[in-house]
Design an enzyme around this catalytic site. Structure first.
Site, mmCIF file in Angstrom:
data_model
loop_
_atom_site.group_PDB
_atom_site.id
_atom_site.type_symbol
_atom_site.label_atom_id
_atom_site.label_comp_id
_atom_site.label_asym_id
_atom_site.label_seq_id
_atom_site.Cartn_x
_atom_site.Cartn_y
_atom_site.Cartn_z
ATOM 1 N N GLU A 59 0.822 -1.207 0.000
ATOM 2 C CA GLU A 59 0.000 0.000 0.000
ATOM 3 C C GLU A 59 0.860 1.263 0.000
ATOM 4 O O GLU A 59 0.500 2.269 -0.618
ATOM 5 C CB GLU A 59 -0.935 -0.009 1.214
ATOM 6 C CG GLU A 59 -2.036 -1.052 1.162
ATOM 7 C CD GLU A 59 -1.557 -2.453 1.535
ATOM 8 O OE1 GLU A 59 -2.314 -3.413 1.353
ATOM 9 O OE2 GLU A 59 -0.405 -2.587 2.025
ATOM 10 N N MET A 308 14.575 -5.048 1.462
ATOM 11 C CA MET A 308 13.253 -4.549 1.111
ATOM 12 C C MET A 308 13.365 -3.372 0.151
ATOM 13 O O MET A 308 14.303 -2.590 0.218
ATOM 14 C CB MET A 308 12.508 -4.096 2.377
ATOM 15 C CG MET A 308 12.230 -5.198 3.375
ATOM 16 S SD MET A 308 11.128 -6.464 2.731
ATOM 17 C CE MET A 308 9.631 -5.508 2.514
#
Length: 421
Positions: A59, A308
């Site tokens: 998101e 990440m």
């Protein structure tokens, strides 16, 4: 129903705390900043903020172009970004640093929500994708804070799960000023859930507007030179438990025909990085990791990307990409990142989180679906052996990506209208 819901929230709060403790065993960041989850944090000392809530990494990535547009068009307005997970927090810090005020979204308890809103004092609330919190929504309405759900999506599975709570959720959705849905299907499901049809609009998927990091293609080309420019390379991205083994078994099939092939393996969750690395080593592959070696060499068969937010250069360096969360019933992850770089895409049967995007890519020839884990290896090998087909699929994927852009601009027009009101 909301009073009963609030009572239930109070009763399950100890379980939520225990869940945080349990998650913290695997991922220490879950042990940090606990007071924020109950609305306790130092007030930032501003008012009239623009608040964007994004649950986790996916998101946050979807919201990135919107947040940048808000910073551009409203440079004097403080920006607040909330998340729920530590990985989402890390992504916010990576993308925006101190240019936004980050805090964890509190649990949906009236006093926690009230403390949060009193401290960040938002002028507008933008909820990304699918987050319906009855007490939070009612608190926004009570305080006169305009609320939008942007990039709104609702899967058939979620709609069925919400059915017993439809009255409660209908009441919450009537507190929302606008719902900017990703697709006509998502808009229809929100209406079925109880949203006012006049307040549901279709604006498209903001993930099509995601920026391609500068230098990603060049960095990918540099990596290919390092490990051998002619090597067949494929990527298994955002994988979950069970999918790494499927990818490694597929890679064994590939190596039998293409012994110099390289698999780039990117697990979805940081707490599983070491576990996946150990599993790869135990199966006898020569392995390198992002954290230790940086990039693989010509001798490595598998490269574990234990970092990440760094997938784009690796997508750019790949001949094709399998996008995880789709061989197991997670619902799939973002197929647009490889598509944006003209990389052919493979997915499994479970893609309900990205239903229309995935279907569009498949229909236009930019992606293929494999029915199960056993068919992943043959599908990967077939594409690695057919450069012409990879080129055709990559071009089709990139054309779909370009065609669907523009959602952020449409959402910003709605934001401007709400703020002017």
């Amino acid at each position: 129903m909301r009073y009963l819901y609030t009572l239930a929230m109070f009763l399950v709060t100890p379980l939520l705390v225990l869940r945080l403790l349990a998650r913290g065993v695997r991922s220490r960041p879950y042990h940090r900043r606990w007071p924020e989850r109950f609305g306790f944090f130092d007030p930032p000392g501003f008012s009239g903020s623009l608040w964007v809530h994004a649950v986790s990494v996916g998101e946050v990535n979807a919201a990135e172009p919107l947040i940048k547009a808000l910073r551009r068009d409203y440079p004097n307005a403080p920006l607040v970004v909330t998340t729920v997970t530590p990985t989402g927090t890390a992504r916010v810090q990576q993308l925006f640093g101190d240019s936004v005020f980050h805090v964890y979204l509190p649990y949906d308890l009236p006093y926690a929500v009230g403390r949060f809103l009193k401290k960040v004092r938002p002028r507008l609330a933008l909820i990304v994708e699918t987050e319906i919190w009855p007490n939070l929504y009612h608190a926004c309405r009570k305080r006169g804070i305009p609320l939008m759900i942007v990039n709104a999506r609702l899967s058939e599975r979620s709609l069925r799960g919400y059915k017993p709570l439809r009255g409660l959720l209908r009441s919450a959705l009537r507190c929302v000023h606008l719902i900017a849905a990703q697709s006509r299907t998502d808009a229809a499901r929100y209406r079925l859930l109880g949203a006012d049809p006049q307040q549901v609009l279709v604006t498209g998927n903001m993930k099509f507007d995601m920026p391609i990091p500068g230098g990603a293609v060049a960095e990918g080309a540099t990596m290919r030179e390092h490990w051998g420019p002619r090597r067949p390379v494929w990527m298994a991205a955002s994988t979950h438990e069970g999918e790494e083994l499927a990818a490694l078994e597929a890679h064994l099939q590939v190596l039998k025909r293409l012994p110099d092939a390289l698999l780039l393996l990117a697990p979805r969750h940081p707490e599983r990085f070491k576990l996946v690395e150990h599993a790869v080593r135990s199966l006898g592959f020569t392995v390198a990791t992002r954290g230790l070696e940086g990039v693989p060499s010509a001798s490595h068969q598998v490269f574990v990307i234990d970092a990440m937010g760094q997938l784009m250069p690796f997508f750019a360096a790949s001949d094709l990409a399998f996008v995880g969360g789709s061989l197991v019933p997670i619902g799939g992850h973002n197929v647009l990142e490889p598509a944006a770089l003209s990389v052919p895409v493979l997915v499994g049967p479970h893609t309900f989180n990205f239903e229309e995007i995935t279907r569009s890519l498949i229909e236009q020839g930019g992606a293929e679906r494999v029915a199960d884990a056993e068919r992943l290896g043959p599908a990967v090998l077939k594409l690695l052996l057919d450069a012409a087909e990879r080129g055709r699929m990559g071009q089709a994927a990139q054309e779909v990506f370009e065609r669907e852009r523009g959602a952020v601009q449409r959402v910003m027009q709605l934001v401007d209208a709400l703020l002017q009101e």
